[in-house]
Design an enzyme around this catalytic site. Sequence first.
Site, PDB file in Angstrom:
ATOM      1  N   ASP A  22     -19.992   7.821  19.568  1.00 53.82           N
ATOM      2  CA  ASP A  22     -18.872   8.612  19.066  1.00 53.82           C
ATOM      3  C   ASP A  22     -18.034   9.149  20.218  1.00 53.82           C
ATOM      4  OD1 ASP A  22     -17.275   9.831  17.153  1.00 53.82           O
ATOM      5  OD2 ASP A  22     -18.497  11.648  17.096  1.00 53.82           O
ATOM      6  N   ASN A  70     -15.490   3.426   7.908  1.00 52.72           N
ATOM      7  CA  ASN A  70     -14.400   3.089   8.822  1.00 52.72           C
ATOM      8  C   ASN A  70     -13.277   2.304   8.156  1.00 52.72           C
ATOM      9  OD1 ASN A  70     -16.486   2.613  11.804  1.00 52.72           O
ATOM     10  ND2 ASN A  70     -15.501   4.450  10.992  1.00 52.72           N
TER      11      ASN A  70
END
Length: 247
Positions: A22, A70
């Site tokens: 991340d 996503n």
Amino acid sequence: MAQPSPTAVPADTPRHIAIIMDGNGRWAKQRHRPRTFGHSEGVEALRRTVEAAGELGVRYLTVFGFSTENWRRPMEEINALFDLLRLYVARDLDRLVKEGVRVHVIGSREGLQADIARIIEEAEAKTRHNDAQHLIIAFNYGGQDEIARAARRIAEDVSAGKLAPQDVSVDRFESYLDTAGLPAPDLLIRTSGELRLSNFMLWQAAYAELVFVDVLWPDFDKAALQAAIGAYHRRERRFGGSDAEQP
């Protein structure tokens, strides 16, 4: 990749490390660059981390590449993420083959572009007989989706008479997951300072040690990996019992 000899690997080295990679977008924003630039640099961090894990004796490494959530991102960014998978396989597959790394890709194949599906199949096929290290890429993956798909397949087998309801145990359920045959992660790392699992390996991480680091993913390196492993070594793993023993 320098593979350690069996005697060089400490007995308490985590066998399986999972990483939520991340911080690519924030890393790029700090440098006034587009998010896609951050993702590109994130691939370099992945390359470093795979090599470092091998050098440190980590046998299994799972990375969260593209989540089912996503798909909500702008299509330009989604296409860029797909391009990075294409680039990573094109640049690194031959090296992974030579260095004995077996590639596994977990997640749903449904909805993927045909060439992406072919790339995944090629990577798995070319490395199928490798066993020095295992790289598991979670792509189009979500923990809840994985559990739902496993439950659906179990229901189908029960309906078809292949499986009796009373035979559905924890071990049997695990055999229907994408990670069937792979060990559960000992250590789960999330970069960028966020303190959540974000739907990653919800079943498998039941007893993983969680380490959250402030490093943004493109800056992650061997030293950061060693620091996370150091934090893992300072934990006492109980697995629900009173003593630090394996289940």
